[in-house]
Design an enzyme around this catalytic site. Structure first.
Site, short mmCIF file in Angstrom:
data_model
loop_
_atom_site.label_atom_id
_atom_site.label_comp_id
_atom_site.label_asym_id
_atom_site.label_seq_id
_atom_site.Cartn_x
_atom_site.Cartn_y
_atom_site.Cartn_z
CB CYS A 220 -21.92 19.52 24.92
SG CYS A 220 -22.51 17.82 24.84
CB CYS B 97 -17.97 14.84 19.56
SG CYS B 97 -17.69 14.50 21.33
N1 DGL Z 1 -18.55 16.67 24.19
C1 DGL Z 1 -19.79 16.16 23.80
C2 DGL Z 1 -20.22 16.58 22.39
O1 DGL Z 1 -19.73 17.57 21.86
C3 DGL Z 1 -20.27 14.78 24.08
C4 DGL Z 1 -19.65 13.61 24.61
C5 DGL Z 1 -20.65 12.74 25.39
O2 DGL Z 1 -20.88 13.11 26.55
O3 DGL Z 1 -21.17 11.77 24.84
O4 DGL Z 1 -21.06 15.97 21.81
#
Ligand code: DGL
Length: 258
Positions: A75, A189
């Site tokens: 993330c 993301c």
């Molecule tokens: N998958 C997450 C990232 O790589 C974030 C999405 C979120 O929870 O806002 O930033």
């Protein structure tokens, strides 16, 4: 490090699956625990001090529960904020996921690169530091998306967002400047590669999309070594909300090996 290793995959939701699938390809013999903090999704909307406490708490619990050799923070929104503190607090090695600004700028011919992430990720000091260090003469446009991560979750749950809604989130990435135009978009993301085919289809012109997952998988090999020939035990997935996946999501998860 035990062999085969036991690896935590952590994200606010299902975006980490895009990193997970590359890591499983590299180390099919490992034991995987996927942890989705969907009770607090989306992380992009959580104030920084709160998110640091949340991530330290949840990841700390997982470290206390499983005997882990490695934790992958799949993330960007969490890694760009809490990676240093995770490393300072826990002994387990961490691999983070941060905007792939260096490879994106290194391969751009037009020297116009966009970084598409959550609004939080593109506003982080960590991200500014990557641009200062690795822009290599490129114009880097930061694009914060309010909705794409949620659209990716919805897609996996069988409720795809409309083309118009996705195109509107993408549009600010595409810039022209005289004869030059954006030729590279870094997906900052982990949710966004879940929408990969739709992003390609809706882009105003073709660009190179940079997904950092293969590089993260290589880093896993650097830290854990080459795989043994044996296939690992079935991966487990836990949602902090305690939800039971819908039949549609269960089917999608089965394709990832859960
Ligand atoms: N998958 C997450 C990232 O790589 C974030 C999405 C979120 O929870 O806002 O930033």
């Amino acid at each position: 490090m035990t062999s085969p290793p036991s690896i935590l995959m952590f994200d606010s939701g299902l975006g980490g699956l895009t990193v997970f699938r590359e890591i499983v390809r590299a180390r099919p013999d490992a034991q995987y625990f996927y942890l989705a903090d969907d009770a607090r999704f989306p992380y992009g909307r959580i104030p920084e001090h709160e998110l640091i406490e949340r991530v330290l708490g949840i990841v700390g619990n997982a470290i206390g529960t499983h005997k882990l050799d490695l934790a992958v923070i799949a993330c960007n929104t969490a890694s760009t904020l809490a990676l240093a503190q995770l490393r300072a607090r826990f002994k387990v090695p961490f691999i983070g996921t941060v905007p792939a600004i260096k490879p994106a700028c290194a391969q751009s011919h037009s020297k116009m690169v966009s970084v598409l992430g959550t609004e939080a990720t593109v506003a982080r000091e960590y991200t500014m530091g990557l641009i200062r260090e690795f822009a290599q003469g490129c114009d880097v446009k930061l694009v914060g998306s309010a909705w794409l991560a949620a659209f990716a979750e919805a897609e996996l749950n069988g409720n795809p967002a409309s083309d118009e809604a996705i195109a509107a989130e993408l549009a600010p990435c595409f810039i022209t400047d005289g004869a030059r135009r954006t030729d590279t978009v870094a997906l900052a993301c982990t949710h966004y590669p879940l929408l990969g085919e739709r992003l390609k289809k809706l882009a105003p012109w073709p660009v190179d999309w940079i997904d950092p997952a293969p590089a993260i998988a290589r880093r896993v090999i650097d830290l854990t070594g080459k795989p043994s020939l044996q296939k690992g035990p079935p991966a487990s997935i836990t949602f902090t909300s305690g939800r039971t996946p819908s039949p549609q999501l269960a089917k999608a998860l089965a394709e990832y090996g859960f």
